[in-house]
Design a protein around this motif. Structure first.
Motif, PDB file in Angstrom:
ATOM      1  N   TYR A 115      17.952  80.365  39.103  1.00 45.78           N
ATOM      2  CA  TYR A 115      19.248  80.616  39.720  1.00 45.78           C
ATOM      3  C   TYR A 115      20.419  80.503  38.741  1.00 45.78           C
ATOM      4  N   PRO A 116      20.499  81.420  37.776  1.00 40.55           N
ATOM      5  CA  PRO A 116      21.638  81.375  36.859  1.00 40.55           C
ATOM      6  C   PRO A 116      22.977  81.525  37.586  1.00 40.55           C
ATOM      7  N   SER A 117      23.001  82.269  38.702  1.00 39.69           N
ATOM      8  CA  SER A 117      24.279  82.442  39.407  1.00 39.69           C
ATOM      9  C   SER A 117      24.787  81.114  39.953  1.00 39.69           C
ATOM     10  N   SER A 118      23.867  80.244  40.365  1.00 41.69           N
ATOM     11  CA  SER A 118      24.298  78.927  40.866  1.00 41.69           C
ATOM     12  C   SER A 118      24.936  78.092  39.759  1.00 41.69           C
ATOM     13  N   LEU A 160      26.738  79.262  37.285  1.00 39.99           N
ATOM     14  CA  LEU A 160      28.118  79.756  37.135  1.00 39.99           C
ATOM     15  C   LEU A 160      29.008  79.276  38.272  1.00 39.99           C
ATOM     16  N   ASP A 203      27.990  87.496  45.948  1.00 38.42           N
ATOM     17  CA  ASP A 203      26.979  86.515  45.537  1.00 38.42           C
ATOM     18  C   ASP A 203      26.907  86.400  44.017  1.00 38.42           C
ATOM     19  N   TYR A 204      27.133  87.539  43.354  1.00 41.57           N
ATOM     20  CA  TYR A 204      26.871  87.566  41.913  1.00 41.57           C
ATOM     21  C   TYR A 204      28.042  87.887  41.017  1.00 41.57           C
ATOM     22  N   ILE A 225      25.081  94.379  39.310  1.00 40.74           N
ATOM     23  CA  ILE A 225      24.875  93.468  40.448  1.00 40.74           C
ATOM     24  C   ILE A 225      23.416  93.515  40.897  1.00 40.74           C
ATOM     25  N   PHE A 276      21.285  91.639  38.391  1.00 39.44           N
ATOM     26  CA  PHE A 276      21.436  90.179  38.516  1.00 39.44           C
ATOM     27  C   PHE A 276      20.584  89.676  39.688  1.00 39.44           C
ATOM     28  N   ALA A 277      20.628  90.421  40.816  1.00 41.03           N
ATOM     29  CA  ALA A 277      19.831  90.032  41.985  1.00 41.03           C
ATOM     30  C   ALA A 277      18.338  90.030  41.636  1.00 41.03           C
ATOM     31  N   LEU A 292      17.012  89.655  38.689  1.00 39.03           N
ATOM     32  CA  LEU A 292      16.759  88.532  37.770  1.00 39.03           C
ATOM     33  C   LEU A 292      16.430  87.266  38.557  1.00 39.03           C
ATOM     34  N   GLU A 293      17.029  87.115  39.740  1.00 38.83           N
ATOM     35  CA  GLU A 293      16.757  85.943  40.574  1.00 38.83           C
ATOM     36  C   GLU A 293      15.645  86.203  41.591  1.00 38.83           C
ATOM     37  N   HIS A 351      18.516  91.991  48.051  1.00 37.13           N
ATOM     38  CA  HIS A 351      19.912  91.977  47.611  1.00 37.13           C
ATOM     39  C   HIS A 351      20.191  93.213  46.753  1.00 37.13           C
TER      40      HIS A 351
END
Lengths: 421, 421
Positions: A129-132, A134, A353-354, B400, B403-404, B406-407, B412
């Motif tokens: 979860y790289p987005s988390s 950030l 989300d991203y 986007i 990125f989705a 990637l997780e 998404h």
């Protein structure tokens, strides 16, 4: 999806993570052991739960460099661009200390101070979860928090995902520890050799993490205990059926307990969405989760009018709200409760989300009635400041003493009167 | 007072209200009964705990009028003036919704919305707390909360104190109910006949109220669970001995578990304060409480330097901090953690408790490390707003979606790609 004609009864099925008695006892026990035996206990739990005997908890600079080599360079650029957008948005949230001065010499103020230290928990397991990273770190940084620590459980080879390490490094986190679960929360709250305690712990986690955060709360601060994720789409016939259905499904893939809800004044549109959802589910990789989520928590509320639909949305107080109607912007002012509001066809939830810049840590379970998205407010606190002048004091002392006596607090009155002697 | 030469170990003795198992069970039971049998249960508990069988919970306009007749007109004026000061201060805390617009048509924003409804608990018993009415209601009002409800336990004659009714009326509270304890909290959280539920409950209370607030938290929001009150005075020899001692004692009269702490670099000053405290205690009406509090929780920390004294203050993270030193204003910037900071000789804590305008609901138990005074922030919440433009969407959609993926969140990615078809 279950279609419901709305009269009065609407709700998002709430489910709060309270865990079983065994889970709570396990967590209490882990915290007790980490407080008593510190690093030794943490190493043992990491062996037990993560299946790896680590030499050091701290992620080394070599590991960071390896993570950069491992990552697709295009994805590094995407992470950098997302980080920049998140930074731009959260910088607007800055608040400043202020004061009000009075003619008589008195100054009253409000002083803003960043928290001294914050710990961020990033879940491990199969996904990364790289987005988390950030979303949790950037607001802390902008708030001025000096020490930001990240913890995340290692895999069986003692490693963290490259994308998580790159995201952490991009936002400048220097202290990263390979530790997860309740033992990570205990380490952050009370400290072990090599990890100094922090003042607040944020970030998502499994049931053990959630219970541990609840347990240490008070000794340190925590963010909200997040429930399962929810989306409510408010749409009329002007919306694209395939897009609305896809957005509902994107929410459902998070968790079997996620809620995907459509609110619409059009019954024919409702039927189209139900059919399209069924169609799109078929070839989703997380089909099992999605199907359970849609079956148990998916709802389509059909109302008589758009006004009624807006009322339903406010009743639901959703975490995410998408508005895809003919005049979506005009509806914004009528939304009382929602964590994040996505307006118009191109504001699909994953955009937020991203990438767009808003935070994806949002109030779930209807708590948008009283809670806000994660923001720099969560990483600062305020102190009120009173510099009362002698002139003001002499003018008002008798009133203050009288007020104290009205409440039966004589020593308060005397503290004032000692200064009049 | 116990005199401690500081090396490393300083602390405010923490004590958190967790109650006994019996108390917790009692509270759970009361909540269950109120949810099941509603007003009938509330009336029965009021008979049982407050000793009065009420005909109606709602305070009538006749009772308000009687309260005004009963009050000393001078005290009404003092309450009005205090309310005005509190209003002026809290109006400075207003935040506004904002947006950022981008060239490509995208708009991101943050929308501020007041909570819809708030309940304020005011304790009863022997004392009356009109100041608590002002401190809790005024920020809610300025935040824009439409419905503010007050609850307070009646005396054996079925009445509330005149001062509390006058304070409530002065700040425009229309809905006042004579109900206290856990049954009041349950009524506010879940509603009974005649009392609609609220979204947040604030205000101080005894152990049963505190436990009930903890219990309903999540279904509604609550303010902090306040611990015993604390004061830390940072003073050098320039301070007046009688004034410092009186301020320490004013804190001690609240509760046997209150903490009164002096931090000073002067040992001779420390001895003078200890002697003066002893002297002033002698004829205080709440002498028993004060003595116990001072004996168990009173401390004088003597440091080698003022720098060290400031460090000690930051370690303590006090609820109230008074700075009475030669250059008190210069120290403000070095205070990292304190709920309210009172600077100089005429900023005695009761000035802020009752009159100056700052809030007296403050973080206790060292939680000033991460918590703030009650403010209008507690009565508003934020929603993020995303209006993403088609231009922005087409430019960034592939990032986007990547990125989705990637997780590992394919649905998404597809929600984005459905819009590119």
């Amino acid at each position: 999806m279950k279609l419901v004609k709305v009269a009065n009864q609407v709700s998002i099925k709430r489910s709060v993570e309270v865990g079983t008695k065994e889970q709570r006892d396990t967590v209490k026990n882990i915290i007790k052991n980490v407080r008593a035996r510190k690093q030794e206990a943490v190493m043992a739990y990491t062996k037990q739960f993560d299946g790896v005997l680590l030499e050091s908890l701290l992620v080394s600079s070599q590991e960071i460099e390896a993570a950069y080599r491992e990552m697709d360079p295009n994805m590094i650029t995407v992470i950098q661009e997302a980080a920049q957008n998140i930074r731009s948005y959260h910088e607007q949230q800055r608040q400043t200390s202020w004061m009000m001065t009075e003619q008589n010499g008195t100054i009253l103020g409000q002083k803003i101070t960043p928290l001294s230290s914050v710990g961020i928990y990033i879940p491990g397991g199969t996904a990364s979860y790289p987005s988390s990273v950030l979303m949790n770190a950037i607001p802390a940084q902008i708030a001025g928090v000096r020490r930001i620590v990240m913890v995340s459980p290692p895999d069986q080879n003692g490693k963290l995902p490259a994308s998580v390490l790159v995201a952490a490094s991009e936002v400048g986190i220097k202290e990263i520890y390979k530790v997860g679960g309740a033992q990570a929360i205990a380490s952050l709250a009370y400290g072990i050799e090599g990890i100094k305690p922090v003042d607040k712990i944020v970030g998502p986690g499994n049931i053990f993490v959630a219970l541990a955060k609840r347990e240490v709360f008070g000794d340190v601060d925590i963010d909200m205990i997040a429930g399962p994720s929810e989306i409510v789409v408010l749409a009329d016939e002007s919306a694209q059926v395939n897009e609305v259905a896809a957005d509902l499904l994107s929410q459902a893939e998070h968790d079997e307990r996620s809620s995907s809800i459509l609110v619409t004044p059009s019954e024919s549109f409702a039927h189209k969405i139900a059919a399209e959802v069924k169609k799109q589910i078929a070839d989703l990789p997380r089909k099992d989760i999605v199907e359970k989520s849609i079956r148990n928590f998916g709802r389509i509320y059909v109302t008589r009018t758009m006004d009624e639909a807006i009322e339903v949305v406010n009743e639901l107080a959703p975490e995410h709200l998408e508005i895809m109607t003919e005049q979506p912007v005009e509806i914004l002012g009528r939304i009382k409760h929602a964590g994040a509001i996505f307006i118009g066809r191109f504001s699909s939830e994953p955009v937020g989300d991203y990438f767009a810049g808003t935070n994806h840590v949002l109030p779930t379970n209807g708590t948008a009635r009283f809670s806000s998205p994660l923001s720099i407010d969560d990483f600062q606190k305020k102190s009120s400041v009173v510099i009362y002048s002698e002139v003001a004091f002499r003018k008002h002392a008798h009133k203050i003493a009288a007020f104290a006596r009205l409440e039966g607090l004589e020593a308060h009155a005397r503290a004032i009167e000692e200064r009049m002697k």
